[in-house]
Write an enzyme that holds these catalytic residues in place. Structure first.
Site, PDB file in Angstrom:
ATOM      1  N   GLU A   1       0.772  -1.295   0.057  1.00  0.00           N
ATOM      2  CA  GLU A   1      -0.082  -0.109  -0.084  1.00  0.00           C
ATOM      3  C   GLU A   1       0.824   1.133   0.041  1.00  0.00           C
ATOM      4  O   GLU A   1       0.511   2.301  -0.780  1.00  0.00           O
ATOM      5  CB  GLU A   1      -0.962   0.443   1.239  1.00  0.00           C
ATOM      6  CG  GLU A   1      -1.912  -1.372   1.251  1.00  0.00           C
ATOM      7  CD  GLU A   1      -1.448  -2.442   2.197  1.00  0.00           C
ATOM      8  OE1 GLU A   1      -2.163  -2.712   3.044  1.00  0.00           O
ATOM      9  OE2 GLU A   1      -0.252  -2.821   2.191  1.00  0.00           O
TER      10      GLU A   1
ATOM     11  N   ASP B   1      21.549 -39.449  -4.610  1.00  0.00           N
ATOM     12  CA  ASP B   1      21.415 -38.329  -5.524  1.00  0.00           C
ATOM     13  C   ASP B   1      22.263 -37.183  -5.737  1.00  0.00           C
ATOM     14  O   ASP B   1      22.159 -36.594  -6.893  1.00  0.00           O
ATOM     15  CB  ASP B   1      19.918 -37.862  -5.644  1.00  0.00           C
ATOM     16  CG  ASP B   1      18.884 -39.041  -5.699  1.00  0.00           C
ATOM     17  OD1 ASP B   1      19.069 -40.332  -6.157  1.00  0.00           O
ATOM     18  OD2 ASP B   1      17.639 -38.849  -5.179  1.00  0.00           O
TER      19      ASP B   1
ATOM     20  N   ALA C   1       8.119 -37.665  -7.602  1.00  0.00           N
ATOM     21  CA  ALA C   1       7.991 -38.028  -8.926  1.00  0.00           C
ATOM     22  C   ALA C   1       8.075 -39.598  -9.035  1.00  0.00           C
ATOM     23  O   ALA C   1       8.945 -40.224  -8.454  1.00  0.00           O
ATOM     24  CB  ALA C   1       8.959 -37.352  -9.808  1.00  0.00           C
TER      25      ALA C   1
ATOM     26  N   LEU D   1      11.324 -40.695   5.148  1.00  0.00           N
ATOM     27  CA  LEU D   1      11.117 -39.397   5.923  1.00  0.00           C
ATOM     28  C   LEU D   1       9.761 -38.748   5.478  1.00  0.00           C
ATOM     29  O   LEU D   1       9.154 -38.220   6.220  1.00  0.00           O
ATOM     30  CB  LEU D   1      12.246 -38.714   5.255  1.00  0.00           C
ATOM     31  CG  LEU D   1      12.461 -37.082   6.088  1.00  0.00           C
ATOM     32  CD1 LEU D   1      12.434 -37.265   7.597  1.00  0.00           C
ATOM     33  CD2 LEU D   1      13.511 -36.333   5.548  1.00  0.00           C
TER      34      LEU D   1
ATOM     35  N   TRP E   1      16.357 -39.795 -14.992  1.00  0.00           N
ATOM     36  CA  TRP E   1      15.689 -38.925 -14.614  1.00  0.00           C
ATOM     37  C   TRP E   1      14.134 -39.822 -14.821  1.00  0.00           C
ATOM     38  O   TRP E   1      13.607 -40.286 -15.784  1.00  0.00           O
ATOM     39  CB  TRP E   1      15.379 -37.520 -15.343  1.00  0.00           C
ATOM     40  CG  TRP E   1      16.431 -36.995 -15.032  1.00  0.00           C
ATOM     41  CD1 TRP E   1      17.586 -36.682 -15.945  1.00  0.00           C
ATOM     42  CD2 TRP E   1      16.699 -36.036 -13.935  1.00  0.00           C
ATOM     43  NE1 TRP E   1      18.496 -35.783 -15.548  1.00  0.00           N
ATOM     44  CE2 TRP E   1      18.017 -35.422 -14.373  1.00  0.00           C
ATOM     45  CE3 TRP E   1      16.052 -35.786 -12.803  1.00  0.00           C
ATOM     46  CZ2 TRP E   1      18.564 -34.460 -13.458  1.00  0.00           C
ATOM     47  CZ3 TRP E   1      16.531 -34.874 -12.029  1.00  0.00           C
ATOM     48  CH2 TRP E   1      17.802 -34.001 -12.211  1.00  0.00           C
TER      49      TRP E   1
ATOM     50  N   GLU F   1      11.458 -32.673  -0.248  1.00  0.00           N
ATOM     51  CA  GLU F   1      11.765 -33.553  -1.296  1.00  0.00           C
ATOM     52  C   GLU F   1      12.955 -34.522  -0.761  1.00  0.00           C
ATOM     53  O   GLU F   1      14.052 -34.186  -0.958  1.00  0.00           O
ATOM     54  CB  GLU F   1      12.763 -32.442  -2.178  1.00  0.00           C
ATOM     55  CG  GLU F   1      11.700 -31.552  -3.109  1.00  0.00           C
ATOM     56  CD  GLU F   1      12.485 -31.309  -4.371  1.00  0.00           C
ATOM     57  OE1 GLU F   1      13.093 -31.758  -5.346  1.00  0.00           O
ATOM     58  OE2 GLU F   1      12.567 -29.821  -4.410  1.00  0.00           O
TER      59      GLU F   1
ATOM     60  N   GLY G   1      13.166 -38.896   0.614  1.00  0.00           N
ATOM     61  CA  GLY G   1      12.628 -40.378   0.260  1.00  0.00           C
ATOM     62  C   GLY G   1      11.394 -40.897   1.134  1.00  0.00           C
ATOM     63  O   GLY G   1      10.855 -39.971   1.910  1.00  0.00           O
ATOM     64  N   GLY G   2      11.003 -42.136   0.831  1.00  0.00           N
ATOM     65  CA  GLY G   2       9.851 -42.543   1.533  1.00  0.00           C
ATOM     66  C   GLY G   2       9.850 -42.668   2.752  1.00  0.00           C
ATOM     67  O   GLY G   2       8.556 -42.403   3.266  1.00  0.00           O
TER      68      GLY G   2
ATOM     69  N   ARG H   1      10.175 -24.383  -6.421  1.00  0.00           N
ATOM     70  CA  ARG H   1      10.733 -24.260  -5.237  1.00  0.00           C
ATOM     71  C   ARG H   1      11.145 -22.641  -5.047  1.00  0.00           C
ATOM     72  O   ARG H   1      11.306 -22.195  -3.912  1.00  0.00           O
ATOM     73  CB  ARG H   1      12.416 -24.681  -5.676  1.00  0.00           C
ATOM     74  CG  ARG H   1      12.368 -26.239  -5.689  1.00  0.00           C
ATOM     75  CD  ARG H   1      13.746 -26.666  -6.292  1.00  0.00           C
ATOM     76  NE  ARG H   1      13.998 -28.036  -6.073  1.00  0.00           N
ATOM     77  CZ  ARG H   1      14.953 -28.528  -6.794  1.00  0.00           C
ATOM     78  NH1 ARG H   1      15.768 -28.141  -7.448  1.00  0.00           N
ATOM     79  NH2 ARG H   1      14.998 -30.142  -6.902  1.00  0.00           N
TER      80      ARG H   1
END
Length: 379
Positions: free
Chosen positions: A70, A221, A175, A315, A191, A310, A312-313, A205
């Site tokens: 403002e 990774d 993914a 965590l 990928w 982002e 792994g399964g 991100r």
């Protein structure tokens, strides 16, 4: 540049007033998005001052400590020399009415002599929460609220979540292949999705204040976890590790002014490597509790509004079970790799019946290049 006169939308005399309000409020939202990821712990706010269908001034809040939207809009409008008593100030979030790092915007609006204020959403911050509107009305200013309200609420959903819970808004992104795998049985994962989907992740991100990953992801990774040049802003990169069994060389240890890394771990493990990382300007924080909730509380104290998981399964499942995830981004590639032992995106949640499955609300589906994206909110 945070304020300027531009993008006029001349509105005819016969145009519906609600349509006018929607147009200008959308302009506020678009302005606010220019500071995506850079305003925490504050919300994203844009403002436009209009008179006779023409913009007199506009602005957005660039970062905490800087003037609010403002104020930029008022400064620009005053430079035109126009009388502001017949003007309307649009803003996607209720003007503040308290002294923080900056003076209250409600008083600045009153002092400027603006005749009408149109607001998208009421501020959930208890320091404001309706008092901004009350102060303007008490000064004789016409106040309209609820214009494009849902869009305005969605824009700052993370901010609203943090002020209500003292915890950041958690997004779990992953993914996977069509058969639900995030890597092959050997652990190879590059990928899964194509360029368009990965570009969208980089853009996601941009609006986040921190990205959390685990030590196993760093080892396997070696991610960068940055915005790949889409913004000068890059979220804080957070690694959670119990063992501190981390590589001495990793992309996350390359720290710059814009790309910082925080490793959260337990005391009394691998002190030599901890010191090596500290020597490289990596922040190492030792906590007795490194559960997802403890980590999110720490990030909330640091002013983070939005945190992206982002990881792994294992965590990811821990974060979901702890209710530290509010939204899911699931990218699905039309590929099959098979393998009973190939990892999936979410580990055991302790659910034995299909009727216990966690349902997503407000779910949406879209195609991104050759891949697909499903988003939704955890109830």
């Amino acid at each position: 540049m945070n304020s300027q006169v531009s993008n006029n939308f001349p509105i005819g005399e016969n145009a519906d007033k609600d349509t006018q309000h929607d147009l200008w409020m959308q302009s506020c939202i678009d302005l606010a998005k220019k500071a995506r990821g850079q305003t925490a712990p504050n919300p994203m706010v844009g403002s436009v001052i209009v008179k006779n269908g023409q913009v007199l001034g506009e602005g957005f809040h660039p970062k905490a400590g800087d003037p609010h939207a403002e104020i930029f809009a008022i400064r620009a409008a005053k430079q035109t020399g126009e009388d502001l008593c017949d003007s309307t100030l649009y803003v996607n979030l209720e003007p503040c009415n308290h002294h923080g790092r900056t003076p209250p915007c409600s008083e600045a609006i009153i002092k400027a002599g603006i005749g009408e204020v149109v607001i998208g959403a009421i501020d959930a911050d208890p320091r404001v929460s309706g008092t901004g509107c009350d102060r303007l009305r008490d000064a004789g200013i016409k106040v309209t609220t609820g214009i494009l309200e849902q869009q305005c609420l969605d824009l700052n959903e993370a901010f609203f979540h943090r002020v209500k819970t003292n915890l950041p808004f958690g997004i779990f992104k992953y993914a996977m292949t069509l058969d639900g795998k995030i890597a092959t049985t050997s652990g190879h994962s590059y990928w899964i999705t194509e360029n368009e989907a990965r570009h969208l992740v980089h853009d996601l991100r941009v609006e986040c204040d921190a990205i959390i990953t685990g030590g196993n992801t760093v080892r396997l990774d070696n991610p960068h976890l940055n915005t790949h040049g889409l913004s000068i802003h890059s979220p804080l990169r957070v690694v959670i590790t119990q063992s501190f069994d981390l590589p001495e060389e990793a992309n996350l240890w390359n720290v710059t002014d814009n790309e910082r890394t925080l490793v959260i771990t337990l005391p009394n493990v691998n002190p030599q490597l901890k010191q090596k990382l500290r020597d490289r300007q990596v922040e190492v924080l030792e906590l007795d509790d490194i559960s997802p909730e403890a980590v999110m509380r720490e990030l909330g104290k640091r002013g983070c509004n939005t945190v992206l998981w982002e990881c792994g399964g294992r965590l990811g499942a821990a974060a979901i079970k702890a209710k530290m995830v509010q939204k899911v981004y699931a990218f699905i590639a039309p590929k099959l790799i098979g393998g009973f032992t190939a990892p999936s995106p979410i580990d055991d949640l302790g659910l034995n019946l299909m009727t216990d499955a966690i349902n997503l609300s407000r779910s949406q589906f879209q195609q991104i290049g050759s891949d697909f994206l499903i988003t939704g909110y955890l109830k």
